[in-house]
Enzyme design. Sequence first.
Site, PDB file in Angstrom:
ATOM      1  CG  ASN A 112     -30.377  30.492 -29.285  1.00 58.44           C
ATOM      2  OD1 ASN A 112     -29.262  30.246 -29.750  1.00 58.44           O
ATOM      3  ND2 ASN A 112     -30.702  30.171 -28.042  1.00 58.44           N
ATOM      4  CG  HIS A 114     -31.448  26.091 -25.124  1.00 55.86           C
ATOM      5  ND1 HIS A 114     -30.388  26.768 -24.539  1.00 55.86           N
ATOM      6  CD2 HIS A 114     -31.941  25.274 -24.169  1.00 55.86           C
ATOM      7  CE1 HIS A 114     -30.260  26.352 -23.292  1.00 55.86           C
ATOM      8  NE2 HIS A 114     -31.190  25.458 -23.037  1.00 55.86           N
ATOM      9  CB  SER A 141     -36.186  24.413 -28.102  1.00 50.33           C
ATOM     10  OG  SER A 141     -36.530  23.467 -27.128  1.00 50.33           O
ATOM     11  CG  ASP A 150     -31.642  29.894 -23.153  1.00 53.15           C
ATOM     12  OD1 ASP A 150     -31.237  30.244 -24.274  1.00 53.15           O
ATOM     13  OD2 ASP A 150     -30.887  29.502 -22.238  1.00 53.15           O
ATOM     14  CD  GLN A 178     -33.548  14.039 -34.094  1.00 52.03           C
ATOM     15  OE1 GLN A 178     -34.464  14.578 -34.707  1.00 52.03           O
ATOM     16  NE2 GLN A 178     -33.011  12.901 -34.471  1.00 52.03           N
ATOM     17  CD  GLU A 179     -28.471  21.235 -30.959  1.00 54.91           C
ATOM     18  OE1 GLU A 179     -27.873  22.194 -31.483  1.00 54.91           O
ATOM     19  OE2 GLU A 179     -28.200  20.821 -29.815  1.00 54.91           O
TER      20      GLU A 179
END
Length: 214
Positions: A112, A114, A141, A150, A178-179
């Site tokens: 995942n 987050h 993250s 999470d 950034q993701e």
Amino acid sequence: MINIVILISGNGSNLQAIIDACKNSNTTQAKLPVSIVAVISSNPDAYGLQRAREAGIHTEVLDHKQFENRQNFDLALQNLIDQFKPKLIVLAGFMRILTDDFVNHYLGHMMNIHPSLLPQFPGLNTHQQALDKGVKQHGASVHFVTPELDGGPIIIQAQVPVKENDSTQSLQARVLEQEHKIYPTAIRWFAENRLVLKNNAAHLDGCQLEQPKK
Ligand code: GAR
């Protein structure tokens, strides 16, 4: 090359970054060695569905509103996913809390992203939480999914500065940028067999990844 299934609920910009990483190769990065065998949305109106269709990827909609409870939805989702026999499930803006049974079924095979520097700011409205708290650094993250919401072992994080005049929107945009870099990186590590979940810890190239302090 591994098969992956991507789960979405909304805009799908992370999905797009993964699609692009599968197509592009440049001098520093080879194409992402994955085949996106299906994109499944919990929301029939998710823009990400259009992105997938445009890329020629098989799409499915499983509208959570059509299910009586979480268990039934998760069971149907599990049955649907398993038809595609993926090695990895990628949650990309999938806005659902998952049952323990579902999570345990894919333990070590589901990640995942987050929008915070976990363990800071789990849950929703992370950018507002960061602004309210007055932190100087925020970020995103990627983590393995475990039953703790999470809370699974972190694989990679990216930091961004919080600026004095930031709004939730400007901060979100900086984090999303950034993701789109760290998610393809984490998926690449997994696809190349360099990344595994072992004894509830993430290992890269045989070394346990250090976790940020709680
Ligand atoms: C991303 O910021 C992702 O980190 C977040 O939703 C957004 C989806 O954007 N995920 C969560 O909050 C999960 N709890 P996208 O649909 O444009 O990829």
